[in-house]
Design an enzyme around this catalytic site. Structure first.
Site, PDB file in Angstrom:
ATOM      1  CG  HIS A 158      -1.954  -0.979   1.359  1.00 21.23           C
ATOM      2  ND1 HIS A 158      -2.080  -1.810   2.448  1.00 21.23           N
ATOM      3  CD2 HIS A 158      -2.987  -1.298   0.535  1.00 21.23           C
ATOM      4  CE1 HIS A 158      -3.137  -2.590   2.294  1.00 21.23           C
ATOM      5  NE2 HIS A 158      -3.699  -2.317   1.140  1.00 21.23           N
ATOM      6  CE  LYS A 165     -13.517  -6.224   2.691  1.00 18.63           C
ATOM      7  NZ  LYS A 165     -13.019  -5.437   1.564  1.00 18.63           N
ATOM      8  NE  ARG A 193      -2.920  -7.163  -4.461  1.00 20.96           N
ATOM      9  CZ  ARG A 193      -3.719  -7.275  -3.434  1.00 20.96           C
ATOM     10  NH1 ARG A 193      -3.243  -7.560  -2.275  1.00 20.96           N
ATOM     11  NH2 ARG A 193      -5.020  -7.120  -3.572  1.00 20.96           N
ATOM     12  CB  SER A 219      -4.347  -6.556   4.558  1.00 15.79           C
ATOM     13  OG  SER A 219      -4.011  -5.277   4.094  1.00 15.79           O
TER      14      SER A 219
HETATM   15  P1  ADP Z   1      -9.912  -3.634  -0.506  1.00 18.73           P
HETATM   16  O1  ADP Z   1     -10.656  -4.390   0.534  1.00 18.73           O
HETATM   17  O2  ADP Z   1     -10.642  -2.417  -1.004  1.00 18.73           O
HETATM   18  O3  ADP Z   1      -9.349  -4.460  -1.647  1.00 18.73           O
HETATM   19  P2  ADP Z   1      -7.170  -3.399   0.427  1.00 18.73           P
HETATM   20  O4  ADP Z   1      -6.686  -2.639   1.608  1.00 18.73           O
HETATM   21  O5  ADP Z   1      -6.974  -4.882   0.421  1.00 18.73           O
HETATM   22  O6  ADP Z   1      -8.690  -2.995   0.295  1.00 18.73           O
HETATM   23  O7  ADP Z   1      -6.498  -2.817  -0.893  1.00 18.73           O
HETATM   24  C1  ADP Z   1      -6.627  -1.469  -1.251  1.00 18.73           C
HETATM   25  C2  ADP Z   1      -6.013  -1.252  -2.616  1.00 18.73           C
HETATM   26  O8  ADP Z   1      -4.617  -1.479  -2.549  1.00 18.73           O
HETATM   27  C3  ADP Z   1      -6.528  -2.214  -3.695  1.00 18.73           C
HETATM   28  O9  ADP Z   1      -6.604  -1.530  -4.923  1.00 18.73           O
HETATM   29  C4  ADP Z   1      -5.461  -3.279  -3.750  1.00 18.73           C
HETATM   30  O10 ADP Z   1      -5.413  -3.913  -5.025  1.00 18.73           O
HETATM   31  C5  ADP Z   1      -4.226  -2.434  -3.513  1.00 18.73           C
HETATM   32  N1  ADP Z   1      -3.114  -3.221  -2.978  1.00 18.73           N
HETATM   33  C6  ADP Z   1      -3.098  -3.994  -1.880  1.00 18.73           C
HETATM   34  N2  ADP Z   1      -1.888  -4.582  -1.714  1.00 18.73           N
HETATM   35  C7  ADP Z   1      -1.116  -4.165  -2.744  1.00 18.73           C
HETATM   36  C8  ADP Z   1       0.234  -4.426  -3.172  1.00 18.73           C
HETATM   37  N3  ADP Z   1       1.007  -5.269  -2.509  1.00 18.73           N
HETATM   38  N4  ADP Z   1       0.672  -3.808  -4.293  1.00 18.73           N
HETATM   39  C9  ADP Z   1      -0.145  -2.982  -4.979  1.00 18.73           C
HETATM   40  N5  ADP Z   1      -1.420  -2.698  -4.649  1.00 18.73           N
HETATM   41  C10 ADP Z   1      -1.900  -3.278  -3.553  1.00 18.73           C
END
Ligand code: ADP
Length: 162
Positions: A17, A41, A90, A128
């Site tokens: 992130h 959620k 990703r 996460s």
């Molecule tokens: P959500 O529940 O909305 O998917 P996340 O916190 O899991 O929330 O992810 C938020 C955003 O960050 C999403 O667009 C996700 O694809 C992106 N993201 C999460 N991890 C990574 C990573 N390692 N590299 C690039 N983007 C990421």
């Protein structure tokens, strides 16, 4: 680019992130990291904890601000008068869901654009959920999250927390 909103659960924020936030901040006038506070959620960290982590970790990036929202994403984005949503990609597995979401959001609010930023190779496997899983088994996640998140995870699930 003008202002953009980077939404997500950030439960918790990872180095993946952070990479997107840093890179977005170099191409956007302002990046609003928007943490979804969706009670249906179930999150490991409270909205206050997630906000505090992101605020602390982005405090040195002047054009990044952090907020939470609990409405439909496009409604929130429109209410902030922003036209761009940033999402990270990703792998191919992210694509289908993200593609569907971007199309639905476009249908709901046609003047809002979704922009995808591709993960850097170092973090392409990072999410996460995988962090929480590794931490729950006592694995070392110190290279994947910031020290404050690492410590909080250890307290919560790593060493006899919840
Ligand atoms: P959500 O529940 O909305 O998917 P996340 O916190 O899991 O929330 O992810 C938020 C955003 O960050 C999403 O667009 C996700 O694809 C992106 N993201 C999460 N991890 C990574 C990573 N390692 N590299 C690039 N983007 C990421």
């Amino acid at each position: 680019m003008p202002q953009a909103i980077y939404p997500g659960s950030f439960d918790p924020i990872t180095n993946g992130h952070m990479d997107i936030i840093r890179r977005a901040s170099t191409i956007c006038d302002e990046v609003i990291v928007a943490i979804s506070n969706n009670p249906s959620k179930k999150a490991l960290f409270t909205i206050e904890e997630r906000l505090a982590f992101v605020k602390e970790l982005t405090k040195d990036i002047p054009n990044v601000t952090v907020e939470s929202f609990n409405t439909l994403l496009v409604e929130y984005v429109a209410s902030r008068n922003v036209k761009v949503i940033i999402r990270g990609l990703r792998a191919l597995t992210d694509f289908e869901m993200e593609f569907q979401m971007a199309l639905i959001n476009k249908k709901l609010k046609k003047d809002i654009e979704t922009v995808f930023m591709v993960t850097c190779t170092d973090y392409s496997y990072l999410s996460s959920s995988i962090i929480k899983e590794i931490a729950s088994f006592g694995g070392d996640i110190s290279a994947l999250v910031s020290p404050i998140v690492n410590e909080a995870l250890m307290k919560k699930i790593g060493s006899g927390g919840e």
